[in-house]
Design a protein around this motif. Structure first.
Motif, short mmCIF file in Angstrom:
data_model
loop_
_atom_site.label_atom_id
_atom_site.label_comp_id
_atom_site.label_asym_id
_atom_site.label_seq_id
_atom_site.Cartn_x
_atom_site.Cartn_y
_atom_site.Cartn_z
N ILE A 128 0.84 -1.20 0.00
CA ILE A 128 0.00 0.00 0.00
C ILE A 128 0.87 1.25 0.00
CG2 ILE A 128 -1.73 1.31 1.28
CD1 ILE A 128 -2.82 -1.22 0.01
N VAL A 129 1.92 1.24 0.82
CA VAL A 129 2.82 2.40 0.88
C VAL A 129 3.48 2.63 -0.47
CG1 VAL A 129 4.92 3.32 1.93
CG2 VAL A 129 3.24 2.13 3.35
N ILE A 130 3.96 1.58 -1.09
CA ILE A 130 4.62 1.72 -2.39
C ILE A 130 3.63 2.22 -3.44
CG2 ILE A 130 5.71 0.41 -4.27
CD1 ILE A 130 6.96 -1.34 -2.03
N GLN A 131 2.41 1.73 -3.39
CA GLN A 131 1.38 2.22 -4.31
C GLN A 131 1.15 3.72 -4.10
OE1 GLN A 131 -2.11 -0.23 -3.67
NE2 GLN A 131 -0.92 -2.10 -3.88
N ALA A 132 1.04 4.13 -2.84
CA ALA A 132 0.77 5.54 -2.54
C ALA A 132 1.91 6.44 -3.01
CB ALA A 132 0.53 5.72 -1.04
N VAL A 133 3.14 6.04 -2.73
CA VAL A 133 4.29 6.86 -3.13
C VAL A 133 4.43 6.89 -4.65
CG1 VAL A 133 6.81 7.06 -3.01
CG2 VAL A 133 5.51 6.51 -0.95
N SER A 134 4.20 5.76 -5.31
CA SER A 134 4.28 5.72 -6.77
C SER A 134 3.22 6.62 -7.39
CB SER A 134 4.11 4.28 -7.27
OG SER A 134 5.10 3.44 -6.76
N LEU A 135 1.98 6.52 -6.87
CA LEU A 135 0.89 7.35 -7.38
C LEU A 135 1.17 8.83 -7.11
CD1 LEU A 135 -1.87 7.34 -8.75
CD2 LEU A 135 -2.92 7.07 -6.50
N ALA A 136 1.72 9.13 -5.94
CA ALA A 136 2.06 10.52 -5.61
C ALA A 136 3.09 11.07 -6.57
CB ALA A 136 2.58 10.59 -4.17
N THR A 137 4.09 10.26 -6.91
CA THR A 137 5.12 10.71 -7.85
C THR A 137 4.54 10.97 -9.23
OG1 THR A 137 6.77 9.39 -6.64
CG2 THR A 137 7.36 10.12 -8.85
N PHE A 138 3.71 10.03 -9.72
CA PHE A 138 3.10 10.19 -11.03
C PHE A 138 2.20 11.42 -11.08
CE2 PHE A 138 -0.62 9.47 -13.75
CZ PHE A 138 -0.01 9.31 -14.98
N LEU A 139 1.32 11.56 -10.09
CA LEU A 139 0.42 12.72 -10.07
C LEU A 139 1.21 14.01 -9.88
CD1 LEU A 139 -2.51 11.30 -7.88
CD2 LEU A 139 -2.53 11.71 -10.34
N GLY A 140 2.26 13.96 -9.07
CA GLY A 140 3.06 15.15 -8.84
C GLY A 140 3.74 15.65 -10.11
N VAL A 141 4.27 14.72 -10.90
CA VAL A 141 4.89 15.12 -12.17
C VAL A 141 3.85 15.74 -13.09
CG1 VAL A 141 6.00 14.24 -14.26
CG2 VAL A 141 6.76 13.45 -12.01
N ALA A 142 2.65 15.12 -13.14
CA ALA A 142 1.58 15.66 -13.98
C ALA A 142 1.18 17.06 -13.53
CB ALA A 142 0.37 14.73 -13.94
N VAL A 143 1.02 17.25 -12.22
CA VAL A 143 0.67 18.58 -11.70
C VAL A 143 1.76 19.59 -12.02
CG1 VAL A 143 0.32 19.91 -9.57
CG2 VAL A 143 -0.81 17.70 -9.86
N SER A 144 3.02 19.17 -11.87
CA SER A 144 4.14 20.06 -12.16
C SER A 144 4.13 20.53 -13.61
CB SER A 144 5.45 19.33 -11.84
OG SER A 144 6.56 20.18 -12.07
N VAL A 145 3.91 19.60 -14.53
CA VAL A 145 3.89 19.95 -15.96
C VAL A 145 2.74 20.91 -16.26
CG1 VAL A 145 3.53 19.03 -18.28
CG2 VAL A 145 5.06 17.84 -16.70
N VAL A 146 1.56 20.60 -15.72
CA VAL A 146 0.39 21.45 -15.97
C VAL A 146 0.62 22.86 -15.43
CG1 VAL A 146 -2.03 21.84 -15.36
CG2 VAL A 146 -1.27 19.56 -16.08
#
Length: 439
Positions: free
Chosen positions: A93-111
Motif C-alpha cells: 500500500i505504501v509503495i502504491q501511494a508513493v508511486s501514485l504521488a510521484t506520477f500525479l506530482g509530475v503531472a501537476v508540475s507539468v500542468v
C-alpha cells in the motif's frame, strides 16, 4: 481491549488517542504557523510580491486539497493491513501511494508550468502582479512531486500509528524553509523567486526524508519493491476520486459563502474573513482526533474486531463533543477580543461579534462531523462522506441563496454554514450503523 468499557480500558484507549492526536496536532499546526514567517519575509519585498505570493498560495492550496486523499486513503489501508498482521501487504500500500504521488506530482508540475500564466490570469491577478506570480509559480511547480510524496508519507506513518515522525519531518522541513528564505530572498537578492526556490528545496528534503525512512522500514520488513500496476491502484483511485469530489463540494460551498459575504460589502467580507480563519484554526484541533480515528478504527477492523472499532468510534465522538463544546465556549468568550484585534472599524467589530456567536454555537456539531470524517475514513466507507457533503452543500447553498434574497446579512451566511454542518452530521449519524456493519 477497546471493546471493553471498564475504566481501565477507557484509560488505555484515551492514552492511545492522546499519543496519536497530540503529535498530529503539532504537524497540522506547524505548516500554517511557520508559513506566516514565509509571508512575512515576502511582505518586506513590497505589495506586488506579496500579492503574487497570495495568488500562487491559493493555487497550490487547491492542488493540495485535490490530492490530499493520498494521506486520507493511505492511512486506513495501511492500518487495516497491519491490524491483520499483513506487514508485506501494508508495504505494498505504501509503495502504491508513493508511486501514485510521484506520477500525479509530475503531472501537476507539468500542468502548472505550462499553464502558469492562464492560471494566474484566471485568478484575476492585477496586471503588475502577473509576471512575478507566473515566475514564482513555475519555480514552485517543481516541488509538486515532492509535495505529494510528503502527503503520502504522512498517510503511511499515520497508518503505522506513528504521528511523531511526520511531526519531526514537518518541523524540519519548515526550519529548512525558514533558514533559506532570508538567505535566498535578501542574501542572494533573488527576491520572490528566492522564496520559491527555498520552498522547493524544503519540500524535496521532506520527501527524501520520508523515502529514506520508508525504504529502511521496507528492507527490515521485506516489502515487495515491484512497481504497482494500474489494477493495484484501482481501490486507492476509486476512494481518492470520491474524496476529491467531496473536497470540491466542501470547498465550493465555502467559496460561495465568501462570495456572498463579499456581495454584501467590504465590511461584511472583512468580518467574514476574520471569523472564518479563526473557525478553521479551531477545526484543526479536532482534525487531530480525526487522524486518530482513521488509524485506530482501521487497525481494529484489520483484527476483525468490529466491536472494538465501535468502542473506539464512540470514545472519539465523546472526545470530539467535549472538544467542540470547549472550543465553542472559548470562541464565544473571546468574540469581543476578536473584534478588537482584527476589526479596524466599529462596523467590522460588530459584525465579527455577531457572526462569531453563530460560529461558536455550531462548534460542537462541527467537531462531531470532523471526528466522523475520520471514523468513516477508518471504515473506508468514503461514499458516505460524499453523500453527507452533497446534502450539506445543498442545504447550505439554499440558505445562502435565501440570505441574499431576504437580506439576512453576514449572520445569515454563518447560519447557512451551520446548516451545511447539520446536513452533514445528519447523514453521517444515520448511515453509521450500516457503514460499520459492512466494513
Amino acid at each position: 481491549m477497546a471493546a471493553q468499557d471498564d475504566p481501565l480500558s477507557r484509560r488505555r484507549l484515551d492514552r492511545r488517542i492522546v499519543a496519536l492526536a497530540l503529535p498530529a496536532l503539532g504537524a497540522l499546526a506547524a505548516d500554517p504557523l511557520l508559513s506566516l514567517a514565509d509571508t512575512a519575509f515576502v511582505a518586506r519585498l513590497g505589495t506586488v510580491p506579496l500579492a503574487a505570493l497570495g495568488i500562487d498560495a491559493a493555487l497550490f492550496a487547491f492542488a493540495f486539497f485535490a490530492f490530499n486523499f493520498l494521506a486520507y486513503v493511505t492511512t486506513p489501508m495501511v492500518a487495516r493491513r497491519l491490524g491483520a498482521g499483513d506487514v508485506v501487504g501494508a508495504g505494498r500500500i505504501v509503495i502504491q501511494a508513493v508511486s501514485l504521488a510521484t506520477f500525479l506530482g509530475v503531472a501537476v508540475s507539468v500542468v502548472l508550468m505550462l499553464a502558469a500564466e492562464p492560471l494566474v490570469r484566471l485568478m484575476q491577478a492585477p496586471p503588475e502582479v502577473v509576471a512575478p506570480a507566473v515566475s514564482y509559480l513555475r519555480i514552485r511547480a517543481l516541488a509538486a512531486p515532492a509535495m505529494l510524496v510528503v502527503t503520502a508519507g504522512h498517510g503511511a506513518f499515520r497508518g503505522f500509528q506513528d504521528t511523531r515522525t511526520p511531526l519531526v519531518i514537518t518541523v524540519g522541513v519548515n526550519i529548512v524553509n525558514l533558514v533559506l528564505d532570508p538567505l535566498l530572498i535578501f542574501g542572494f537578492g533573488l527576491g520572490l523567486e528566492g522564496a520559491a526556490i527555498a520552498t522547493v528545496v524544503a519540500q524535496v528534503v521532506g520527501a527524501g526524508w520520508f523515502v529514506v525512512l520508508l525504504v529502511g522500514r521496507g528492507r527490515t520488513e521485506a516489502w515487495s519493491w515491484r512497481l504497482p500496476g494500474w489494477g493495484e491502484l484501482i481501490p486507492m483511485l476509486q476512494s481518492g476520486g470520491i474524496l476529491t469530489v467531496r473536497t470540491l463540494l466542501l470547498s465550493g460551498t465555502l467559496m460561495i459563502a465568501t462570495a456572498v459575504a463579499a456581495s454584501l460589502g467590504s465590511v461584511e467580507v472583512a468580518a467574514h474573513q476574520v471569523v472564518a480563519q479563526t473557525w478553521f484554526l479551531l477545526a484543526m484541533t479536532v482534525d487531530a482526533l480525526a487522524i486518530s480515528a482513521q488509524a485506530m478504527i482501521a487497525d481494529e477492523l484489520g483484527r476483525d474486531d468490529s466491536a472494538a472499532a465501535a468502542t473506539v468510534a464512540r470514545r472519539l465522538a465523546q472526545w470530539g463533543l467535549v472538544a467542540g463544546v470547549v472550543l465553542g465556549l472559548v470562541l464565544f468568550a473571546f468574540r469581543g477580543a476578536l473584534g478588537v484585534l482584527f476589526g479596524p472599524e466599529p462596523e467590522v467589530r460588530a459584525l465579527i461579534g455577531s457572526a462569531t456567536v453563530v460560529a461558536a454555537a455550531m462548534q460542537p456539531a462541527a467537531a462531531l462531523v470532523f471526528v466522523a470524517d475520520g471514523v468513516y475514513l477508518g471504515l473506508l466507507k468514503v461514499k458516505y462522506l460524499a453523500y453527507s457533503t452533497a446534502l450539506g452543500a445543498l442545504t447550505g447553498g439554499a440558505l445562502l441563496w435565501t440570505t441574499v434574497v431576504s437580506g439576512w446579512g453576514l449572520v445569515g451566511v454563518w447560519w447557512a454554514l451551520a446548516a451545511m454542518i447539520a446536513g452533514r452530521l445528519l447523514v453521517l449519524a444515520v448511515a453509521y450503523p450500516r457503514a460499520l456493519a459492512s466494513a
